[in-house]
Design a protein around this motif. Sequence first.
Motif, PDB file in Angstrom:
ATOM      1  N   LYS A 287       0.937  -1.078  -0.354  1.00 55.97           N
ATOM      2  CA  LYS A 287      -0.090  -0.410   0.186  1.00 55.97           C
ATOM      3  C   LYS A 287       0.846   1.791  -0.512  1.00 55.97           C
ATOM      4  O   LYS A 287       2.016   1.566   0.820  1.00 55.97           O
ATOM      5  CB  LYS A 287      -0.981   0.049   0.914  1.00 55.97           C
ATOM      6  N   ARG A 288       0.295   2.441  -0.885  1.00 53.71           N
ATOM      7  CA  ARG A 288       1.574   3.422  -0.749  1.00 53.71           C
ATOM      8  C   ARG A 288       0.940   4.388   0.486  1.00 53.71           C
ATOM      9  O   ARG A 288      -0.863   4.780   0.806  1.00 53.71           O
ATOM     10  CB  ARG A 288       0.819   4.113  -2.187  1.00 53.71           C
ATOM     11  N   VAL A 289       1.738   4.724   0.713  1.00 50.23           N
ATOM     12  CA  VAL A 289       1.680   5.557   1.848  1.00 50.23           C
ATOM     13  C   VAL A 289       1.826   7.077   2.013  1.00 50.23           C
ATOM     14  O   VAL A 289       0.165   7.586   2.128  1.00 50.23           O
ATOM     15  CB  VAL A 289       2.547   5.615   2.827  1.00 50.23           C
ATOM     16  N   SER A 290       3.203   8.048   1.213  1.00 51.90           N
ATOM     17  CA  SER A 290       3.329   8.849   0.704  1.00 51.90           C
ATOM     18  C   SER A 290       2.159   9.407  -0.107  1.00 51.90           C
ATOM     19  O   SER A 290       3.425   8.853  -1.343  1.00 51.90           O
ATOM     20  CB  SER A 290       4.413   9.830   1.545  1.00 51.90           C
ATOM     21  N   LYS A 291       1.910  10.481  -0.479  1.00 49.85           N
ATOM     22  CA  LYS A 291       1.040  10.395  -1.920  1.00 49.85           C
ATOM     23  C   LYS A 291       1.443  11.254  -2.349  1.00 49.85           C
ATOM     24  O   LYS A 291       2.094  12.854  -2.062  1.00 49.85           O
ATOM     25  CB  LYS A 291      -0.384  10.257  -2.210  1.00 49.85           C
ATOM     26  N   PRO A 292       1.844  12.060  -3.781  1.00 42.97           N
ATOM     27  CA  PRO A 292       1.685  13.279  -4.248  1.00 42.97           C
ATOM     28  C   PRO A 292       0.919  14.018  -3.928  1.00 42.97           C
ATOM     29  O   PRO A 292       1.416  15.186  -3.592  1.00 42.97           O
ATOM     30  CB  PRO A 292       1.243  12.797  -5.846  1.00 42.97           C
ATOM     31  N   GLY A 293      -0.258  13.889  -3.354  1.00 37.88           N
ATOM     32  CA  GLY A 293      -1.417  15.293  -2.610  1.00 37.88           C
ATOM     33  C   GLY A 293      -0.778  15.090  -1.084  1.00 37.88           C
ATOM     34  O   GLY A 293      -0.731  16.421  -0.317  1.00 37.88           O
ATOM     35  N   ARG A 294      -0.967  14.563  -0.578  1.00 39.01           N
ATOM     36  CA  ARG A 294       0.003  14.652   0.549  1.00 39.01           C
ATOM     37  C   ARG A 294       0.936  13.584   1.263  1.00 39.01           C
ATOM     38  O   ARG A 294       1.600  12.703   1.055  1.00 39.01           O
ATOM     39  CB  ARG A 294      -1.182  13.151   1.436  1.00 39.01           C
ATOM     40  N   ARG A 295       2.229  13.998   1.321  1.00 39.16           N
ATOM     41  CA  ARG A 295       3.625  13.339   1.360  1.00 39.16           C
ATOM     42  C   ARG A 295       3.857  12.707   2.682  1.00 39.16           C
ATOM     43  O   ARG A 295       2.660  14.123   3.939  1.00 39.16           O
ATOM     44  CB  ARG A 295       4.431  14.516   1.248  1.00 39.16           C
ATOM     45  N   VAL A 296       4.075  11.977   3.269  1.00 39.01           N
ATOM     46  CA  VAL A 296       3.919  11.597   4.808  1.00 39.01           C
ATOM     47  C   VAL A 296       5.749  11.263   5.285  1.00 39.01           C
ATOM     48  O   VAL A 296       6.409  10.399   4.919  1.00 39.01           O
ATOM     49  CB  VAL A 296       3.158  10.269   4.950  1.00 39.01           C
ATOM     50  N   TYR A 297       5.950  11.935   6.377  1.00 40.00           N
ATOM     51  CA  TYR A 297       6.834  11.855   6.895  1.00 40.00           C
ATOM     52  C   TYR A 297       7.165  11.653   7.931  1.00 40.00           C
ATOM     53  O   TYR A 297       6.246  11.927   9.018  1.00 40.00           O
ATOM     54  CB  TYR A 297       7.707  13.691   6.542  1.00 40.00           C
ATOM     55  N   SER A 298       8.952  10.692   8.169  1.00 40.69           N
ATOM     56  CA  SER A 298       8.521  10.414   9.803  1.00 40.69           C
ATOM     57  C   SER A 298       9.704  10.633  10.265  1.00 40.69           C
ATOM     58  O   SER A 298      10.371  10.787   9.677  1.00 40.69           O
ATOM     59  CB  SER A 298       8.416   8.690  10.388  1.00 40.69           C
ATOM     60  N   ARG A 299       9.992  10.658  11.857  1.00 39.22           N
ATOM     61  CA  ARG A 299      11.363  10.421  12.214  1.00 39.22           C
ATOM     62  C   ARG A 299      11.813   9.316  12.723  1.00 39.22           C
ATOM     63  O   ARG A 299      11.047   8.716  12.207  1.00 39.22           O
ATOM     64  CB  ARG A 299      10.968  11.878  13.195  1.00 39.22           C
ATOM     65  N   ALA A 300      13.180   9.227  13.244  1.00 38.33           N
ATOM     66  CA  ALA A 300      13.492   7.788  13.448  1.00 38.33           C
ATOM     67  C   ALA A 300      12.707   6.812  14.304  1.00 38.33           C
ATOM     68  O   ALA A 300      12.478   5.861  14.540  1.00 38.33           O
ATOM     69  CB  ALA A 300      15.009   7.441  13.566  1.00 38.33           C
ATOM     70  N   VAL A 301      12.890   7.520  15.387  1.00 38.14           N
ATOM     71  CA  VAL A 301      12.046   7.299  16.352  1.00 38.14           C
ATOM     72  C   VAL A 301      10.499   6.926  16.826  1.00 38.14           C
ATOM     73  O   VAL A 301      10.482   5.867  17.533  1.00 38.14           O
ATOM     74  CB  VAL A 301      12.440   8.309  17.578  1.00 38.14           C
ATOM     75  N   SER A 302       9.830   7.451  15.018  1.00 38.96           N
ATOM     76  CA  SER A 302       8.498   7.370  15.490  1.00 38.96           C
ATOM     77  C   SER A 302       8.124   6.598  13.881  1.00 38.96           C
ATOM     78  O   SER A 302       7.049   7.005  13.524  1.00 38.96           O
ATOM     79  CB  SER A 302       7.698   8.973  15.348  1.00 38.96           C
ATOM     80  N   ILE A 303       9.016   5.574  13.540  1.00 45.43           N
ATOM     81  CA  ILE A 303       8.615   4.929  12.783  1.00 45.43           C
ATOM     82  C   ILE A 303       7.715   4.121  12.483  1.00 45.43           C
ATOM     83  O   ILE A 303       8.198   3.561  13.510  1.00 45.43           O
ATOM     84  CB  ILE A 303       9.293   4.141  11.398  1.00 45.43           C
ATOM     85  N   PRO A 304       6.172   4.280  12.061  1.00 43.88           N
ATOM     86  CA  PRO A 304       5.367   2.939  13.011  1.00 43.88           C
ATOM     87  C   PRO A 304       5.980   1.234  12.256  1.00 43.88           C
ATOM     88  O   PRO A 304       6.655   1.261  11.534  1.00 43.88           O
ATOM     89  CB  PRO A 304       3.806   3.498  11.385  1.00 43.88           C
ATOM     90  N   LYS A 305       5.242   0.503  13.505  1.00 40.38           N
ATOM     91  CA  LYS A 305       6.236  -0.913  12.991  1.00 40.38           C
ATOM     92  C   LYS A 305       4.292  -1.802  12.227  1.00 40.38           C
ATOM     93  O   LYS A 305       3.093  -1.090  11.935  1.00 40.38           O
ATOM     94  CB  LYS A 305       5.917  -1.426  13.960  1.00 40.38           C
ATOM     95  N   ILE A 306       4.608  -2.135  11.332  1.00 37.05           N
ATOM     96  CA  ILE A 306       3.320  -3.017  10.199  1.00 37.05           C
ATOM     97  C   ILE A 306       3.911  -3.892  10.645  1.00 37.05           C
ATOM     98  O   ILE A 306       4.652  -4.985  11.250  1.00 37.05           O
ATOM     99  CB  ILE A 306       4.044  -2.774   8.861  1.00 37.05           C
TER     100      ILE A 306
END
Length: 132
Positions: A78-97
């Motif tokens: 699944k695509r998370v960051s899309k051209p209309g809505r970019r999603v960024y995360s810090r190293a400590v807050s990268i979500p677990k899948i």
Amino acid sequence: MNLVDPIGDMLTRIRNGQMRSLKKIKIPFSNFRFKILEVLKKEGYIIDFYLEEDKNKTKSILLVLKYFEGQPVIKEIKRVSKPGRRVYSRAVSIPKIRNGLGVSILSTSKGVMSDSEAIKNNLGGEIICRVF
């Protein structure tokens, strides 16, 4: 052919190929797609991929999909960051899948890498997609 979201197109081609139980699929070439496929191969979600060039000097990637007992190895991509809505995360807050069973693919300042590699290197970045 001009695409608005080439990464989303690649992920859709992978999903559609697995729904049809195809062994190989063809994807238009770009360096960014190539780096994402390197991460998928390293994590064991695909068998391999090759660079092809046709008569018109057009490059494409031939992707060999992976199956286990007739079922696709990739259950969800699944695509998370899309051209209309970019999603960024810090190293400590990268979500677990799925409690660490899945993988997030990130674009960092040091290149494209998996979530575990980004956490190990203490790098944040744009979350491109998630794979389970």
